[in-house]
Enzyme design. Structure first.
Site, short mmCIF file in Angstrom:
data_model
loop_
_atom_site.label_atom_id
_atom_site.label_comp_id
_atom_site.label_asym_id
_atom_site.label_seq_id
_atom_site.Cartn_x
_atom_site.Cartn_y
_atom_site.Cartn_z
N HIS A 64 46.85 34.52 50.99
CA HIS A 64 47.36 35.84 51.09
C HIS A 64 46.97 36.72 52.06
O HIS A 64 45.57 36.80 52.07
CB HIS A 64 47.67 36.44 49.67
CG HIS A 64 48.64 35.55 48.77
ND1 HIS A 64 48.53 35.74 47.28
CD2 HIS A 64 49.66 35.11 49.06
CE1 HIS A 64 49.83 35.12 47.03
NE2 HIS A 64 50.51 34.56 48.12
N ASP A 66 46.32 39.79 52.59
CA ASP A 66 45.14 40.75 52.10
C ASP A 66 43.74 40.27 51.74
O ASP A 66 42.87 40.80 51.60
CB ASP A 66 45.49 41.71 50.86
CG ASP A 66 46.01 41.06 49.64
OD1 ASP A 66 46.37 39.89 49.72
OD2 ASP A 66 46.06 41.52 48.58
N HIS A 142 46.95 31.33 40.68
CA HIS A 142 47.64 32.19 41.34
C HIS A 142 49.04 31.70 41.85
O HIS A 142 49.24 30.49 41.57
CB HIS A 142 46.69 32.65 42.54
CG HIS A 142 47.21 33.91 43.26
ND1 HIS A 142 47.67 35.05 42.52
CD2 HIS A 142 47.04 34.39 44.58
CE1 HIS A 142 48.00 36.03 43.24
NE2 HIS A 142 47.50 35.70 44.41
#
Ligand SMILES: [Zn+2]
Length: 302
Positions: A64, A66, A142
């Site tokens: 992801h 970030d 996740h």
């Protein structure tokens, strides 16, 4: 044992002037490590006076933005500034593809060796070891493939009790064997190793867990850690949002710390909706007392 953790970025999703996105610098027994590398990480490293040319290992938890978008800029700067030191990146396999494709298209050839080690596995797995450090990956729960990391001091050889050397007239060869776990034989009798050695020193352990929904197995894997970093993107007020996005609340992170019997808990990866971390801290404290909501630039020593 030298241990220093610096929070390079503590926010989630979008970097702001108040909080960078996820990244941490770790000096573990003089191994210089970066964990995650969100956008803007190289500037954050400069801000906190961490010399990125000296980094030896980068661990990327998942793909992801970030958590990894800063790696392209960081690698480019390392190369432009004349890096020659080898760099090893532990990451999901697709990151190697993305980075190699980017180098191909932009016709960049690095002047230093870059090695990729792909993460995989459905349980705790040893992914690195040397004389002083062991690193394990642990799968998170996740939306995409994601891993936490456990950095652990390597078990030392046992210390022999000096009084026993005299008492049993123990030879050099026998000392070596005992230090490596062997028992001793004298006049047909076995003297067990535990009687000849001093109790082993506790091994320092740091566990990094992001991003994940509440997953009880993590408590088992990180058991007895001296320091646990666990994401706490939301509070219980946003439990639905936490479930939908596969993130944790501060309460859930505190429960993992409590079940895992860790010594200290660090919370991070906060949603930008929180102006202050008060609410997150108030939620975690009643469950796990020794907890800190981290800020960029915070340092923790062993
Ligand atoms: Zn994520």
């Amino acid at each position: 044992m030298p241990f220093k953790l610096i929070i390079v970025g503590s926010g989630s999703a979008v970097p702001t002037l108040q909080r960078g996105v996820t990244s941490q610098y770790l000096n573990f027994n003089e191994r210089r490590i970066l964990i995650d590398c969100g956008e803007g990480t190289q500037l954050q490293l400069r801000k906190y006076k961490i010399r990125f040319q000296r980094l030896q290992y980068i661990f990327i938890s998942h793909l992801h933005g970030d958590h990894f978008l800063g790696i392209f800029g960081l690698l480019a700067s390392m190369n432009l500034l004349g890096r020659t030191l080898k760099l090893i990146i532990f990451c999901p396999a697709d990151l190697e593809k993305i980075i190699q494709t980017q180098f191909e298209i932009t016709k960049v050839k690095l002047d230093f060796d870059l090695e990729f080690i792909h993460l995989e596995g459905k349980s705790k797995k040893l992914i690195f070891e040397d004389r002083l450090l062991e690193v394990y990956s642990i799968p998170m729960k996740h939306r995409i493939e994601c891993y936490g990391f456990i950095f652990r001091e390597k078990p030392k050889e046992q210390n022999i009790d000096a009084a026993k050397i005299e008492q049993y007239d123990i030879s050099r060869a026998e000392i070596w064997a005992i230090k490596n776990g062997a028992d001793l034989e004298r006049n047909g009798k076995i003297i067990p190793n535990a009687e000849l050695t001093l109790p082993p020193a506790k091994l320092f352990q740091y566990a990094f867990c992001t991003d994940t929904k509440y997953y009880e197995k993590i408590a088992e894997w990180v058991e007895d850690s001296d320091l646990l970093y666990h994401e706490a993107t939301f509070t219980e007020k946003q439990l639905d949002r936490a479930k939908a996005t596969h993130h944790s609340t501060a309460k859930q992170a505190a429960e993992i710390a409590k079940k895992g019997n860790v010594s200290k808990l660090l919370l991070g990866h906060f949603s930008a909706r929180f102006g202050s971390t008060r609410e997150l801290l108030d939620e975690a404290k009643p469950i796990f007392e020794n907890v800190v909501c981290v800020e960029d630039g915070d340092e923790f020593d062993a």
